[in-house]
Design a protein around this motif. Sequence first.
Motif, PDB file in Angstrom:
ATOM      1  N   THR A 110     -21.248  -1.256  -8.112  1.00  0.00           N
ATOM      2  CA  THR A 110     -20.147  -0.837  -8.985  1.00  0.00           C
ATOM      3  C   THR A 110     -19.787  -1.939  -9.994  1.00  0.00           C
ATOM      4  OG1 THR A 110     -18.546  -1.555  -7.296  1.00  0.00           O
ATOM      5  CG2 THR A 110     -19.179   0.769  -7.297  1.00  0.00           C
ATOM      6  N   GLU A 111     -19.918  -3.190  -9.585  1.00  0.00           N
ATOM      7  CA  GLU A 111     -19.657  -4.284 -10.533  1.00  0.00           C
ATOM      8  C   GLU A 111     -20.667  -4.269 -11.668  1.00  0.00           C
ATOM      9  OE1 GLU A 111     -19.767  -7.716  -8.059  1.00  0.00           O
ATOM     10  OE2 GLU A 111     -17.789  -7.333  -7.153  1.00  0.00           O
ATOM     11  N   LEU A 113     -21.957  -1.613 -12.905  1.00  0.00           N
ATOM     12  CA  LEU A 113     -21.516  -0.541 -13.798  1.00  0.00           C
ATOM     13  C   LEU A 113     -20.435  -1.049 -14.748  1.00  0.00           C
ATOM     14  CD1 LEU A 113     -21.289   2.583 -11.413  1.00  0.00           C
ATOM     15  CD2 LEU A 113     -22.829   2.308 -13.379  1.00  0.00           C
ATOM     16  N   GLN A 114     -19.530  -1.873 -14.230  1.00  0.00           N
ATOM     17  CA  GLN A 114     -18.505  -2.467 -15.086  1.00  0.00           C
ATOM     18  C   GLN A 114     -19.123  -3.371 -16.158  1.00  0.00           C
ATOM     19  OE1 GLN A 114     -15.620  -4.267 -12.229  1.00  0.00           O
ATOM     20  NE2 GLN A 114     -14.074  -3.217 -13.457  1.00  0.00           N
ATOM     21  N   GLU A 115     -20.091  -4.155 -15.751  1.00  0.00           N
ATOM     22  CA  GLU A 115     -20.748  -5.042 -16.702  1.00  0.00           C
ATOM     23  C   GLU A 115     -21.488  -4.245 -17.774  1.00  0.00           C
ATOM     24  OE1 GLU A 115     -23.204  -7.488 -14.277  1.00  0.00           O
ATOM     25  OE2 GLU A 115     -21.508  -8.516 -13.322  1.00  0.00           O
ATOM     26  N   LEU A 116     -22.090  -3.107 -17.360  1.00  0.00           N
ATOM     27  CA  LEU A 116     -22.761  -2.254 -18.334  1.00  0.00           C
ATOM     28  C   LEU A 116     -21.753  -1.632 -19.290  1.00  0.00           C
ATOM     29  CD1 LEU A 116     -25.306  -0.877 -19.398  1.00  0.00           C
ATOM     30  CD2 LEU A 116     -24.970   0.920 -17.675  1.00  0.00           C
ATOM     31  N   ALA A 117     -20.571  -1.258 -18.759  1.00  0.00           N
ATOM     32  CA  ALA A 117     -19.531  -0.691 -19.626  1.00  0.00           C
ATOM     33  C   ALA A 117     -19.119  -1.699 -20.693  1.00  0.00           C
ATOM     34  CB  ALA A 117     -18.326  -0.274 -18.794  1.00  0.00           C
ATOM     35  N   ALA A 118     -19.132  -2.983 -20.326  1.00  0.00           N
ATOM     36  CA  ALA A 118     -18.764  -4.028 -21.289  1.00  0.00           C
ATOM     37  C   ALA A 118     -19.906  -4.379 -22.232  1.00  0.00           C
ATOM     38  CB  ALA A 118     -18.314  -5.277 -20.542  1.00  0.00           C
ATOM     39  N   ASN A 119     -21.165  -4.103 -21.831  1.00  0.00           N
ATOM     40  CA  ASN A 119     -22.343  -4.434 -22.660  1.00  0.00           C
ATOM     41  C   ASN A 119     -23.287  -3.238 -22.696  1.00  0.00           C
ATOM     42  OD1 ASN A 119     -21.924  -7.522 -22.994  1.00  0.00           O
ATOM     43  ND2 ASN A 119     -21.726  -7.165 -20.777  1.00  0.00           N
ATOM     44  N   PRO A 120     -22.856  -2.124 -23.293  1.00  0.00           N
ATOM     45  CA  PRO A 120     -23.636  -0.883 -23.233  1.00  0.00           C
ATOM     46  C   PRO A 120     -24.992  -0.962 -23.933  1.00  0.00           C
ATOM     47  CG  PRO A 120     -21.825  -0.652 -24.782  1.00  0.00           C
ATOM     48  CD  PRO A 120     -21.600  -1.935 -24.058  1.00  0.00           C
ATOM     49  N   THR A 121     -25.179  -1.910 -24.838  1.00  0.00           N
ATOM     50  CA  THR A 121     -26.460  -2.003 -25.556  1.00  0.00           C
ATOM     51  C   THR A 121     -27.458  -2.883 -24.820  1.00  0.00           C
ATOM     52  OG1 THR A 121     -25.618  -3.851 -26.867  1.00  0.00           O
ATOM     53  CG2 THR A 121     -25.345  -1.631 -27.783  1.00  0.00           C
ATOM     54  N   SER A 122     -27.070  -3.486 -23.729  1.00  0.00           N
ATOM     55  CA  SER A 122     -27.947  -4.416 -23.010  1.00  0.00           C
ATOM     56  C   SER A 122     -28.925  -3.661 -22.112  1.00  0.00           C
ATOM     57  CB  SER A 122     -27.107  -5.374 -22.159  1.00  0.00           C
ATOM     58  OG  SER A 122     -27.931  -6.127 -21.306  1.00  0.00           O
ATOM     59  N   ALA A 123     -30.222  -3.789 -22.464  1.00  0.00           N
ATOM     60  CA  ALA A 123     -31.259  -3.156 -21.648  1.00  0.00           C
ATOM     61  C   ALA A 123     -31.294  -3.785 -20.257  1.00  0.00           C
ATOM     62  CB  ALA A 123     -32.618  -3.291 -22.322  1.00  0.00           C
ATOM     63  N   ALA A 124     -31.031  -5.109 -20.196  1.00  0.00           N
ATOM     64  CA  ALA A 124     -31.028  -5.806 -18.902  1.00  0.00           C
ATOM     65  C   ALA A 124     -29.913  -5.280 -18.008  1.00  0.00           C
ATOM     66  CB  ALA A 124     -30.870  -7.302 -19.122  1.00  0.00           C
ATOM     67  N   ALA A 125     -28.756  -5.000 -18.585  1.00  0.00           N
ATOM     68  CA  ALA A 125     -27.630  -4.494 -17.801  1.00  0.00           C
ATOM     69  C   ALA A 125     -27.936  -3.106 -17.243  1.00  0.00           C
ATOM     70  CB  ALA A 125     -26.371  -4.453 -18.664  1.00  0.00           C
ATOM     71  N   ARG A 126     -28.626  -2.280 -18.061  1.00  0.00           N
ATOM     72  CA  ARG A 126     -28.998  -0.946 -17.570  1.00  0.00           C
ATOM     73  C   ARG A 126     -30.003  -1.058 -16.426  1.00  0.00           C
ATOM     74  NH1 ARG A 126     -28.896   0.368 -23.286  1.00  0.00           N
ATOM     75  NH2 ARG A 126     -31.164   0.165 -23.430  1.00  0.00           N
ATOM     76  N   THR A 127     -30.971  -1.970 -16.573  1.00  0.00           N
ATOM     77  CA  THR A 127     -31.967  -2.165 -15.513  1.00  0.00           C
ATOM     78  C   THR A 127     -31.310  -2.679 -14.241  1.00  0.00           C
ATOM     79  OG1 THR A 127     -33.673  -2.639 -17.163  1.00  0.00           O
ATOM     80  CG2 THR A 127     -34.098  -3.359 -14.898  1.00  0.00           C
ATOM     81  N   THR A 128     -30.325  -3.551 -14.405  1.00  0.00           N
ATOM     82  CA  THR A 128     -29.609  -4.087 -13.237  1.00  0.00           C
ATOM     83  C   THR A 128     -28.878  -2.980 -12.494  1.00  0.00           C
ATOM     84  OG1 THR A 128     -29.323  -6.252 -14.291  1.00  0.00           O
ATOM     85  CG2 THR A 128     -27.818  -5.695 -12.493  1.00  0.00           C
ATOM     86  N   VAL A 129     -28.261  -2.063 -13.236  1.00  0.00           N
ATOM     87  CA  VAL A 129     -27.563  -0.943 -12.602  1.00  0.00           C
ATOM     88  C   VAL A 129     -28.527  -0.126 -11.753  1.00  0.00           C
ATOM     89  CG1 VAL A 129     -26.452   1.286 -13.036  1.00  0.00           C
ATOM     90  CG2 VAL A 129     -25.689  -0.748 -14.267  1.00  0.00           C
ATOM     91  N   LEU A 130     -29.700   0.180 -12.305  1.00  0.00           N
ATOM     92  CA  LEU A 130     -30.675   0.975 -11.547  1.00  0.00           C
ATOM     93  C   LEU A 130     -31.193   0.209 -10.336  1.00  0.00           C
ATOM     94  CD1 LEU A 130     -32.827   2.889 -14.199  1.00  0.00           C
ATOM     95  CD2 LEU A 130     -30.908   3.692 -12.839  1.00  0.00           C
ATOM     96  N   GLY A 131     -31.408  -1.091 -10.523  1.00  0.00           N
ATOM     97  CA  GLY A 131     -31.866  -1.904  -9.397  1.00  0.00           C
ATOM     98  C   GLY A 131     -30.845  -1.942  -8.278  1.00  0.00           C
ATOM     99  N   ASN A 132     -29.581  -2.104  -8.646  1.00  0.00           N
ATOM    100  CA  ASN A 132     -28.533  -2.133  -7.623  1.00  0.00           C
ATOM    101  C   ASN A 132     -28.328  -0.769  -6.975  1.00  0.00           C
ATOM    102  OD1 ASN A 132     -28.042  -4.858  -8.034  1.00  0.00           O
ATOM    103  ND2 ASN A 132     -26.433  -4.504  -9.559  1.00  0.00           N
ATOM    104  N   ALA A 133     -28.508   0.297  -7.772  1.00  0.00           N
ATOM    105  CA  ALA A 133     -28.420   1.652  -7.213  1.00  0.00           C
ATOM    106  C   ALA A 133     -29.533   1.873  -6.192  1.00  0.00           C
ATOM    107  CB  ALA A 133     -28.500   2.693  -8.319  1.00  0.00           C
ATOM    108  N   SER A 134     -30.730   1.382  -6.507  1.00  0.00           N
ATOM    109  CA  SER A 134     -31.850   1.502  -5.569  1.00  0.00           C
ATOM    110  C   SER A 134     -31.579   0.717  -4.289  1.00  0.00           C
ATOM    111  CB  SER A 134     -33.145   0.998  -6.214  1.00  0.00           C
ATOM    112  OG  SER A 134     -33.536   1.835  -7.278  1.00  0.00           O
ATOM    113  N   ALA A 135     -30.926  -0.448  -4.437  1.00  0.00           N
ATOM    114  CA  ALA A 135     -30.594  -1.263  -3.263  1.00  0.00           C
ATOM    115  C   ALA A 135     -29.619  -0.519  -2.357  1.00  0.00           C
ATOM    116  CB  ALA A 135     -30.001  -2.597  -3.701  1.00  0.00           C
TER     117      ALA A 135
END
Length: 627
Positions: A110-111, A113-135
Amino acid sequence: MSLNAISTSAAGLAATQAAINIVSQNVANAGTAGYVKRTLSTVANGPNNSGVATGQITRSFDAAALNQLRLETSGAAYTSTKSGIATQLDALYGVPGSFTSLDGTLNTFTESLQELAANPTSAAARTTVLGNASAVASLINSAAGTVQNLRTGLESQLGTDTSAASTILSNIAKLNGKIQNTTDSTSLTDLQDQRDQAINSLSSYMDVQTVPQRDGTVSVMTRSGVTLVDRGNAATLSFDGRGVLSPTASYATDPAQRTVGTITATLPGGGKIDLGAPGVLRSGSLAAEIEMRDQTLPQAQRQLDDLAAGLSTALTNTASTGTYSGTDTQISVSTMKPGNTITFPVTDNTGAVRNVTLVASATSSGTIVPAAQTTDSSGLTLTFNASGGPSTYAAAIQSAFNTFNASGSAYKLPTLSATPVSSTGTSATLTLGAAGKVAGAASASVSAVSTSDLNTGNPSLAMFVDGSGNKLYTGSFDGGSQLTGFAQRITVNGALSGNTAALTATSATDTSASGARAQKLFSALTSTQQTFSSSSGIGGVSAPYSATVIGFAQDIVSTQGANASNASALDATQQTALSTAQSRFSAGAGVNIDQEMSNLIALQTAYGANARVLTAARDMLTQLLQI
């Protein structure tokens, strides 16, 4: 001196020698497990009680202490087994708040997701969200898999323990036969020791009690009244294990519906008793293993299934609330997928308020969903055929009510009715009534997304799906409960891997990056209340439990931690009780060396006295012969 004195002294020497032999035997076996102290009684013999003879060799012990020892042995095996499994279960979720724990892994997700909300254009942030979701999905998969492995392990252990208990029952019956046909008191006491040891061993597997018989044998039965040994006859125990258990495996009294093994006692006459039925075995390792396999671990599986379902539907479903007129409720719903629900409260015929939940189905109307598979086990859950679309919902719901009313169900509900207000191809407004018994406004939960078109439900998103074919999770009951075992199947939507930009799409038609969607997904998991089943045991077992997804995960971790702690404390108390019972029994049945030495001194004195009488008699006879 009378010749009677000679015979009396000789008898006294023989009796004293026999008593000394018993003392010697007690001392030699002071450290032998299961050995019970022996005593030898003497009886008057000869004319006018002028002589003495040895009586029976008896074992010296407190029968009440022995019964208590068996009771505590059974209890200690029960609590020890439960504590061991509870500790393993608690370890699945990790240390509360740590990065690798269940709630910690969810917090990391969930954190991000917050970071992605603050940096919506960051490809790394999107990848991190998916990685954490998989975890998160992997951790839930792993925990649920381990729960089933524990159940499978218990299934195997039940087979082993049942076989061991059956062998002990056979040995007890054989010892009964030998005791019945033995007249030598020395051999008899040895056999009785062996039998008591066997019964004590049996008590670690199940709660047993014994009934002494006049012929020296004992009958052995469970504390619920099932006779397992009657003199020389013993029941044979068998276990029909099912190997690897699935999340759907469960006990049922009907053998055709039962999908786990049970313990069957086959009596000498051929009759069979199911010892695995609830309440038959109340203590011992077998009772604990059955309880953990059939109740505790399935509840842990349900908690993980509920968490997985909540995690998925929190991001896919939209909730709505209808209006309440005081006599009925009106609610609007869009196209419903199998598993989507409409819920409204009614006052039943006993005056209690119960929830009626209508579950959309692609195939049936009026089927009552088993309470254990529902969110609210105290209410009524009915399916209605929603395959015809919103314009048919009113008729399908009325058909479901009619089917229910005609079934003569035990539910104490009033006659249910439904009347459409308006409907179109994509939505319907329904008025739900129950002969003036509706007690509040209806609510609905409808899936608003697709697993392939990731923008359809914006901001809702099918991030977590059913791994069986990358299906949308809806909680459908068509073909069985989709919820059962979902924790093993939950996975991240494969379509997101190739389209991470969907995580920040502004709307269904605007794919430009925005943090609003990620923020709403974050709020859905951390702020929006979800309804979780009372069957999970979180927050009680009598009503549905409301919490955020994150809160529910924290509740699971804390509940399992508390359960493990309570089980450990109960086991420690029971082990103390067992130790006390062992000490009490040993105090009466064990060999006290000091006491035996004191007895030996007394016997030596008696032996010497009898010998002096014989010596005096010999000297007197010698003198008489010399006259």
